[in-house]
Design an enzyme around this catalytic site. Sequence first.
Site, PDB file in Angstrom:
ATOM      1  N   GLY A 222      89.760 -27.432-101.601  1.00  0.00           N
ATOM      2  CA  GLY A 222      88.870 -28.042-102.600  1.00  0.00           C
ATOM      3  C   GLY A 222      88.105 -29.262-102.146  1.00  0.00           C
ATOM      4  CD  GLU A 263      96.527 -23.406 -99.954  1.00  0.00           C
ATOM      5  OE1 GLU A 263      95.727 -23.114-100.867  1.00  0.00           O
ATOM      6  OE2 GLU A 263      97.748 -23.317-100.097  1.00  0.00           O
ATOM      7  N   PRO A 264      91.804 -25.818 -96.721  1.00  0.00           N
ATOM      8  CG  PRO A 264      91.138 -26.940 -94.782  1.00  0.00           C
ATOM      9  CD  PRO A 264      92.363 -26.442 -95.502  1.00  0.00           C
ATOM     10  NE  ARG A 302      79.087 -21.132-103.235  1.00  0.00           N
ATOM     11  CZ  ARG A 302      78.626 -22.341-103.372  1.00  0.00           C
ATOM     12  NH1 ARG A 302      77.414 -22.668-102.975  1.00  0.00           N
ATOM     13  NH2 ARG A 302      79.379 -23.280-103.897  1.00  0.00           N
ATOM     14  CE1 TYR A 306      82.014 -19.752-108.844  1.00  0.00           C
ATOM     15  CE2 TYR A 306      80.910 -19.995-106.739  1.00  0.00           C
ATOM     16  CZ  TYR A 306      81.970 -19.526-107.492  1.00  0.00           C
ATOM     17  OH  TYR A 306      82.978 -18.853-106.864  1.00  0.00           O
ATOM     18  CB  CYS A 332      66.230  -4.370-110.729  1.00  0.00           C
ATOM     19  SG  CYS A 332      65.369  -3.918-112.217  1.00  0.00           S
ATOM     20  CD  GLU A 333      71.085  -8.046-113.373  1.00  0.00           C
ATOM     21  OE1 GLU A 333      71.381  -8.365-114.514  1.00  0.00           O
ATOM     22  OE2 GLU A 333      71.216  -6.885-112.933  1.00  0.00           O
TER      23      GLU A 333
HETATM   24  N1  PLP Z   1      93.391 -22.423-101.811  1.00  0.00           N
HETATM   25  C1  PLP Z   1      93.338 -21.658-102.911  1.00  0.00           C
HETATM   26  C2  PLP Z   1      94.601 -21.190-103.529  1.00  0.00           C
HETATM   27  C3  PLP Z   1      92.105 -21.314-103.460  1.00  0.00           C
HETATM   28  O1  PLP Z   1      92.037 -20.550-104.550  1.00  0.00           O
HETATM   29  C4  PLP Z   1      90.913 -21.782-102.825  1.00  0.00           C
HETATM   30  C5  PLP Z   1      89.583 -21.463-103.363  1.00  0.00           C
HETATM   31  O2  PLP Z   1      89.303 -21.471-104.515  1.00  0.00           O
HETATM   32  C6  PLP Z   1      91.027 -22.559-101.684  1.00  0.00           C
HETATM   33  C7  PLP Z   1      92.280 -22.859-101.193  1.00  0.00           C
HETATM   34  C8  PLP Z   1      89.817 -23.080-100.945  1.00  0.00           C
HETATM   35  O3  PLP Z   1      88.998 -23.865-101.724  1.00  0.00           O
HETATM   36  P1  PLP Z   1      87.757 -24.577-101.043  1.00  0.00           P
HETATM   37  O4  PLP Z   1      86.922 -23.550-100.417  1.00  0.00           O
HETATM   38  O5  PLP Z   1      87.068 -25.277-102.167  1.00  0.00           O
HETATM   39  O6  PLP Z   1      88.320 -25.544-100.047  1.00  0.00           O
END
Ligand code: PLP
Length: 405
Positions: A222, A263-264, A302, A306, A332-333
């Site tokens: 995140g 978890e980037p 995206r 979003y 076509c949207e």
């Molecule tokens: N970890 C989990 C469980 C996720 O669902 C996500 C994405 O939504 C991520 C990591 C990676 O998020 P980001 O790409 O914003 O770093």
Amino acid sequence: MPQVLTHHQLLEIAGEFGTPLYVYHAERITEQYQRLRAAFRETDATFFYACKALTNINVLRHIKSIGCNADCSSINEVKLALLAGFEPSKVLYTSNNIAFSEIEAAVSLGVHVNIDSLSNLRKFGERYGHSYPVGIRLRPNIMAGGNLKISTGHNKSKFGIPVEDIDQVLDIVKEKNLHIRTLHIHTGSEIKDVEVFAKGIEVLFNLVKHFPELEVIDLGGGFKVPYAPGEEGTDVELLGKSVKAEFEAIAKIYGRRLQVWFEPGKFLVSEAGYFLVQVNVLKQTGDTCFAGVNSGLNHLIRPMFYGSYHHIENISNASGVPEPYHVVGNICETDTFAEDRMIAEIREDDYLVFYNAGAYGFEMASNYNSRFKPAEVLVKDNKARLIRRRDTMEDILATQVVLED
Ligand code: PLP
């Protein structure tokens, strides 16, 4: 200064491989990983690339080669990560609402699993008891992230076991004698505010006492990256300092040192990606000039999904006088990429580049309108190489079963 691909390089690549085209810059990914490593050098931190952002196996291999681990969102991503060469011990599967059979498959492959429902946790206990260390994904009830659609830890979110159900979690853990190795949260995407991570840490730290075998606090991904010129991303250096202080404090209280996992996704690959398109048609109507490109929401969803901003430049006429354009697709949207965006004068056939196209770009692409998905190119050591060919008509029909009358 971050490494970038120049207009000149992008024009050459567009000419060589055609458009629409995703281009990824390996060295830029490395640079982002090194920035994370440096920011957390004083903490026992491990990074798992959230490969849902971009799973091309060549990108996965590059990420493995720089020492990063892999975080997966489906059993197929787990299989891809293993095929890319990651050791099972370097692969994390953070599941959400999955069938228990996928958890069994992940265990048989030897990867670490974060479980996000009471029912799967119970089944896990029945099947494996104490024999396989496991993680619990919790919902911390924190509002975070760029917008509601990408906010995953709030009190109405489907993700994780609500933290208020902790007594039920503890009952299952005790009854089934589970070996809880990790506690996990992921509160959202595009989190700029470092304080949000501190709030998450606080929620998890209050629970550490219940899990004597706990080794890891997993704070998910995140981190925000800049999208518009002048925009700021997450201050990961500041975050590194605050995480260090918080983990030292917890070590004093509990007398044990915990690791932190992240978890980037976007942070590693967003800025390394460029999406190249070509302008098919210019259409002036009233005050609006539409630049209709040879792509659409089928290739980059995206903005429509979003409301995401992607910076767009005209690489065929960068010194042209800027004028306002609605950049739209050929689907076509209604597929608007940008409205009233100032871009150097656009002519038909000009090439445009969309920045920040590495994360959730190709990965969310589809064949809607029976159009071909874009090709993908990886630039590494100054060499541009095709890493996914363009679709063909055979691909469109490949999985269809043509009935004989
Ligand atoms: N970890 C989990 C469980 C996720 O669902 C996500 C994405 O939504 C991520 C990591 C990676 O998020 P980001 O790409 O914003 O770093």
